[in-house]
Write a protein that holds these residues in place. Structure first.
Motif, PDB file in Angstrom:
ATOM      1  N   HIS A  12      77.855  15.587   1.891  1.00 32.50           N
ATOM      2  CA  HIS A  12      78.125  15.444   0.457  1.00 32.50           C
ATOM      3  C   HIS A  12      78.179  13.966   0.074  1.00 32.50           C
ATOM      4  O   HIS A  12      78.515  13.119   0.896  1.00 32.50           O
ATOM      5  N   HIS A  36      79.840  10.716  -1.599  1.00 32.72           N
ATOM      6  CA  HIS A  36      81.209  10.303  -1.917  1.00 32.72           C
ATOM      7  C   HIS A  36      81.337  10.117  -3.421  1.00 32.72           C
ATOM      8  O   HIS A  36      80.343   9.942  -4.120  1.00 32.72           O
ATOM      9  N   PHE A  63      85.307   6.486   8.527  1.00 32.11           N
ATOM     10  CA  PHE A  63      84.260   5.970   9.427  1.00 32.11           C
ATOM     11  C   PHE A  63      83.658   4.648   8.972  1.00 32.11           C
ATOM     12  O   PHE A  63      83.308   3.818   9.791  1.00 32.11           O
ATOM     13  N   HIS A 109      83.469  14.577  10.278  1.00 39.02           N
ATOM     14  CA  HIS A 109      84.156  14.029   9.096  1.00 39.02           C
ATOM     15  C   HIS A 109      85.267  14.959   8.608  1.00 39.02           C
ATOM     16  O   HIS A 109      86.383  14.513   8.312  1.00 39.02           O
ATOM     17  N   HIS A 164      89.897  10.913   3.165  1.00 37.18           N
ATOM     18  CA  HIS A 164      89.945   9.523   2.684  1.00 37.18           C
ATOM     19  C   HIS A 164      89.708   9.406   1.182  1.00 37.18           C
ATOM     20  O   HIS A 164      90.033   8.377   0.600  1.00 37.18           O
TER      21      HIS A 164
HETATM   22 CU   LIG Z   1      83.878  10.932   3.266  1.00 37.44          CU
END
Ligand SMILES: [Cu+2]
Length: 493
Positions: free
Chosen positions: A223, A225, A262, A278, A285
């Motif tokens: 996806h 961000h 990451f 992830h 995050h």
């Molecule tokens: Cu992410």
């Protein structure tokens, strides 16, 4: 038409970032002329001890002339840096500190009296030896810093489930801090151009998590961000020369859960692709609504967060409504300058928009080791484990091992190995639906930075990925799919 519009926007971003980069390096050079040798900034793992000597001498032999307040240990940055606490003796005044240090524009940790290089994404820690990147400035009482990167990527994922796409991904991060009372007040913003790649993100075999349309899962795609990755404020208050309490609030922000994201750990930052782990490790995050409180004592940090459990929706340009319905706690330890470890636990309420009745408990543990070697080279490795306990549902483990060799002479090599227990990849295959299958991915790649200035580098790179899949998945993925990316990168450091 779509492609054209997409490319136009991409070009727009490239130009904007290039322009900012040019301005940044100009202002930095001006600063360099007047202040100090900035070239040290580009050296990973700058030897702080060289800075330390003059400060200590100053503080020992000459009590600060104009110290009106009780000492704010934050301002004595490099003392805490090496763990050997020189007790809470009077620190140099702020001006004296900045002058003696010739340092990061007076910037120390946002959360405590340790070097800025220890701070990763959100409130996470990385090793103190992490490279010191960013363009520093000063506006009145504020110390500022920004950095970023932009990748232009051609991505081709192999096999029947593969696809290809050209897109841009990246982020730009700006932060500022100032003394406030006895402590430090900070603000930060992180933005990404990812939404321009479209809701469905980019092809990435074995990746799962989030949605493009609110109806179906994103499978074999990563996806995008959100435009706003982080808009956060911090305040830390010193308790002694090396300990502090802090508060962090973000909309969006990153709760105290998992390793640093990451793109903020040296071992993972140079690879243009997201890890398939992830959503086992660092997917929180970007969380719309986070409040974290923590305590730093020397090389230890303990913190707890309340945050919104629901992952970002498919509308990537907006700020979503905050909510504090989920909780996490994290314990971090940097026993030596080269090593950073954490364990964390989270209870996440209804993370998936498409499975609103399922909650998730997440446990993660990770270690990052970053070793400088030679003249400015770096070797950084991250090992991480994450466990999703779906409630109700399966318990799914994910493992990551990634490493990067960053040579100062413009070459970076990186590799990542991952193993994930998956249920989503094959939910459209009736015979396999409900089965937990272990899938493995291994990627290796490199970048050559053909253009470098003090604060920017431009390079080209490539990576290739191979997979180890259970026999039951081979009919749908092919017996031996191979994927790859070629990319150009602009990085502001
Ligand atoms: Cu992410």
């Amino acid at each position: 038409m779509h492609t054209f519009v997409g490319f136009g926007r991409r070009a727009h971003w490239l130009c904007a970032l290039a322009l900012i980069a040019a301005l940044g390096s100009k202002s930095a050079s001006a600063q360099q002329a007047s202040e100090h040798d900035h070239s040290q900034h580009t050296m990973p793992a700058m030897d702080h001890s060289t800075h330390q000597a003059p400060i200590n001498k100053t503080t020992k032999t000459k009590p600060p002339a104009r110290q009106t307040k009780p000492q704010a240990p934050h301002r004595n940055a490099h003392e805490g840096a090496h763990g050997d606490t020189h007790s809470a003796k009077p620190a140099a005044s702020h001006a004296g500190h900045a002058a003696a240090n010739g340092d990061h524009g007076g910037m120390t940790g946002f959360l405590g009296a340790y070097p800025m290089t220890r701070e990763g994404s959100g409130t996470s820690w990385v090793p103190d030896t992490s490279p010191h990147e960013g363009i520093h400035g000063r506006v009145g009482e504020w110390s500022t810093m920004w950095h970023g990167y932009l990748n232009l990527i051609y991505d081709r994922q192999g096999g029947p489930r593969g696809a290809d796409k050209t897109f841009a991904a990246g982020m730009v991060m700006a932060m500022a801090q100032r003394p406030l009372g006895d402590g430090t007040f900070g603000v930060r913003a992180m933005l990404s151009p990812d939404p321009f790649m479209g809701n469905s993100g980019y092809p990435l075999l074995l990746a799962s998590g989030e949605t493009a349309d609110g109806r179906s899962h994103l499978i074999d795609r990563q996806h995008p961000h959100d435009l706003f990755i982080e808009l956060a404020a911090t305040y830390s208050h010193p308790l002694s020369a090396t300990s502090s309490v802090f508060l962090y609030a973000g909309l969006p922000g990153e709760p105290a859960l998992g390793p640093p994201a990451f793109m903020h750990r040296t071992s993972g930052a140079d690879s243009p692709e997201a890890p398939i782990t992830h959503h086992w490790l660092d997917s929180t995050h970007i969380t719309f609504g986070v409040v974290t409180a923590g305590l730093v004592v020397d090389r230890w940090k303990i913190e707890a967060s309340a945050f919104r459990g629901r992952e970002p929706d498919q509308y990537r340009y907006d700020i979503e409504a905050p909510k504090l319905d989920s909780f996490s706690a994290r314990f971090s330890w940097n026993p030596i300058r080269e090593l950073s470890m954490q364990v964390s636990w989270g209870r996440i309420r209804s993370p998936e928009q498409l499975a609103p009745n399922i909650d998730e408990d997440r446990v993660t543990a990770s270690a990052i080791y970053t070793q400088p070697f030679g003249n400015g080279n770096l070797w950084s490795t991250t090992a991480a484990w994450g466990r999703k306990v779906l409630r109700p549902g399966e318990t799914l483990d994910g493992y990551l091992l990634e490493s990067a060799l960053v040579f100062k002479n413009a070459v970076t090599l990186f590799a990542r190995a991952e193993r994930v227990a998956e249920t989503e990849l094959h939910e459209d295959v009736p015979a396999l639906d409900g089965h937990v299958l272990m899938v493995n991915k291994f990627s290796v790649g490199g970048i050559y930075d053909f253009y470098r200035t003090e604060h920017t580098k431009i390079g080209i790179g490539a990576l290739v990925s191979k997979y180890a899949l259970p026999d039951s998945l081979k009919p749908i993925y092919g017996s031996d799919p191979t994927s790859g990316m070629i990319f150009a990168r602009l990085k502001v450091i």
